[in-house]
Design an enzyme around this catalytic site. Sequence first.
Site, PDB file in Angstrom:
ATOM      1  N   MET A 161      -7.349   5.845   3.268  1.00 40.61           N
ATOM      2  CA  MET A 161      -7.551   6.942   2.322  1.00 40.61           C
ATOM      3  C   MET A 161      -6.354   7.165   1.405  1.00 40.61           C
ATOM      4  O   MET A 161      -6.406   8.039   0.548  1.00 40.61           O
ATOM      5  CB  MET A 161      -7.839   8.234   3.101  1.00 40.61           C
ATOM      6  CG  MET A 161      -9.123   8.213   3.900  1.00 40.61           C
ATOM      7  SD  MET A 161     -10.579   8.022   2.841  1.00 40.61           S
ATOM      8  CE  MET A 161     -10.483   9.509   1.854  1.00 40.61           C
ATOM      9  N   ARG A 162      -5.285   6.369   1.570  1.00 43.93           N
ATOM     10  CA  ARG A 162      -4.106   6.592   0.745  1.00 43.93           C
ATOM     11  C   ARG A 162      -4.419   6.388  -0.730  1.00 43.93           C
ATOM     12  O   ARG A 162      -3.913   7.111  -1.598  1.00 43.93           O
ATOM     13  CB  ARG A 162      -2.969   5.675   1.183  1.00 43.93           C
ATOM     14  CG  ARG A 162      -1.674   5.958   0.432  1.00 43.93           C
ATOM     15  CD  ARG A 162      -0.519   5.139   0.939  1.00 43.93           C
ATOM     16  NE  ARG A 162       0.007   5.661   2.188  1.00 43.93           N
ATOM     17  CZ  ARG A 162      -0.001   5.013   3.346  1.00 43.93           C
ATOM     18  NH1 ARG A 162      -0.514   3.800   3.411  1.00 43.93           N
ATOM     19  NH2 ARG A 162       0.492   5.562   4.432  1.00 43.93           N
ATOM     20  N   ALA A 163      -5.273   5.408  -1.050  1.00 35.98           N
ATOM     21  CA  ALA A 163      -5.605   5.138  -2.449  1.00 35.98           C
ATOM     22  C   ALA A 163      -6.291   6.338  -3.091  1.00 35.98           C
ATOM     23  O   ALA A 163      -6.007   6.680  -4.251  1.00 35.98           O
ATOM     24  CB  ALA A 163      -6.502   3.907  -2.543  1.00 35.98           C
ATOM     25  N   ASP A 175       0.810  -1.211   0.000  1.00 32.79           N
ATOM     26  CA  ASP A 175       0.000   0.000   0.000  1.00 32.79           C
ATOM     27  C   ASP A 175       0.846   1.265   0.000  1.00 32.79           C
ATOM     28  O   ASP A 175       0.376   2.329  -0.414  1.00 32.79           O
ATOM     29  CB  ASP A 175      -0.921  -0.020   1.237  1.00 32.79           C
ATOM     30  CG  ASP A 175      -1.862   1.171   1.275  1.00 32.79           C
ATOM     31  OD1 ASP A 175      -2.624   1.340   0.309  1.00 32.79           O
ATOM     32  OD2 ASP A 175      -1.822   1.931   2.256  1.00 32.79           O
TER      33      ASP A 175
END
Length: 667
Positions: free
Chosen positions: A274-276, A193
Amino acid sequence: MTTPFPFTAVVGQDDLRLALLLNAVSPAVGGVLVRGEKGTAKSTAVRALSALLPQVAVVPGCRFSCDPAAPDPSCPDGPHEAGAGAARPARMVELPVGASEDRLVGALDIERALAEGVKAFEPGLLADAHRGILYVDEVNLLHDHLVDLLLDAAAMGASYVEREGVSVRHAARFLLVGTMNPEEGELRPQLLDRFGLTVEVAASREPDQRVEVVRRRLAYDDDPAGFAARWAEEEAGVRQRVVAARELLPKVRLGDGALRQIAATCAAFEVDGMRADIVMARTATALAAWAGRTDVLAEDVRQAALLALPHRRRRNPFDAPGLDEDRLDETLEQFSGEDEGEGEDDPDPDGPGGGGGQPRPDSGPQGGGDTAVRPEAGEGGEPQMSGSSQEQSAVRAAEPFRTKVLSVPGIGEGAAGRRSRARTEHGRTTGARRPRGALTKLHLAATVQAAAPHQRARGRSGPGLVIRRDDLRQAAREGREGNLVLFAVDASGSMAARQRMSAVKGAVLSLLLDAYQRRDKVGLVTFRGSGADVALPPTSSVDAAAVRLESLPTGGRTPLAAGLLKAHEVLRVERLRDPARRALVVVVTDGRATGGPEPVALAGRAARLFAAEGVASVVVDCESGPVRLGLAGQLAGELGGTAVTLDELRADSIAGLVKGIQSRRAA
């Protein structure tokens, strides 16, 4: 210095080239993880990228590549005054798999720090890569603690080195690129991720394209400088386009419609955190700038999803990265924004790197659906062995479960992992010793204790201690290591009842999942019929072992001795390759031996080979039914190991037993 292969001369691999160029345009995208089989130009493309990056201005003499227009106020070589600087090409720094922590982050001279009170800091690779590219080949083979340090620095844009109260901080902003061959093992999902984009690459199956690959490679090998000169114009064009896209990037507008599509896509594919969303937004913006537009369109969001989401869909270690493109298109259509189509037309949709448009049909396996690695029963299996009327096709494994912890007794010194006790560089401090070579982990109390009795003789006059080299003590630490878990699986007719074999495969699959989480290498030996086979040589790819297990057919006699001897031979060879890694042999059988002359006696002699060498072993007893012979227990005794039943292998069965005892006491 060897002339690098030109970036624009790489044949095909459109998604790979596009992902690298997007990070060159916007380093905030977060780097690229390139997954693919060997020989697919992964390393070639990454090394060629550095020639396309604009030159950087640096403060003369600064070892940390500070920008003269905005020097780092905490630079160890500072303070610097803003002003003119010297221009140099952007660096590409390569991190070797066997690098130490000090080589990565830098090292403090602790002896000088204690004796002289100065911060003598030697920069590491993170400082060298600042404002350039940090390339990690075979990133999946890098030690976990190094990956953590690397990704933390990439996320924060700075590197921190703290040792015994002395700390150094310096800027470390770089384009992170990792390559890996999934056959050699996977990265943990939480580490996957942290890479902004991922690309799956594979060799083309088109003969004409393969011919062109060979033609260009031979021409380059014959005359690297001449070959590069023939591609100089194309290289200059892409370099100019990168500069133009960087200048345009701050002007690109990410409208509410595109943001809704990004958020809806991430929600639809159930990605964690929320990184995506953030990575998709930055990637879509970079795509628009690369295409020469100031507005983000739906096609940018779609391409960003194909690059940013597949590796974040990996929920299970045995799941393959992928994205259902039909579902993606439905989501984008459902949440199409009002501001779509307001941007300018793409002035160069077919430019270098594939532009900002749709991926080309031959761009590699970006999609492919959200599918698991497991094949259907019988797919990809080994050739069926003839001569047995009891032979059955492969059966599917039962659902995996959490297993009890199996470990190797004693203390080892193998590769870092999470299974057995070991002396490691990281872990809890258990004592002190004199340093062998450079001091890395100071044991402060032991150092002071060693120096204290000599202070009067050394003429100490001030408040500080007089420290000499002989006083220094290295901290001895204990952590966990990864082992070689070698499975010897009985696939004979005595194990061939379909429901029973399904449970056995489920148990082995559970142990494989445990091996993945504990960072082990695994191997798989199977025996049935007239002999034994190495279904999977020792590897870090637990996924490959799961595939081989699923396709394993059953039937025939039980050559237990052949299976044990084959496992013993695998261990002998592996000791030569990796002598520090200790082994745990897991024999999955009901203990019956029916293959060959004197099968029981031969099996006993083979088992005693493991006991004589002190190899840790566990026998998973698969015997069932009202009448049990206890043969698996006898085998465990010959091996010098322990036996557990399928039910005892479950961790929850132990927890249930404890809860039952507690409930009876409460009553």
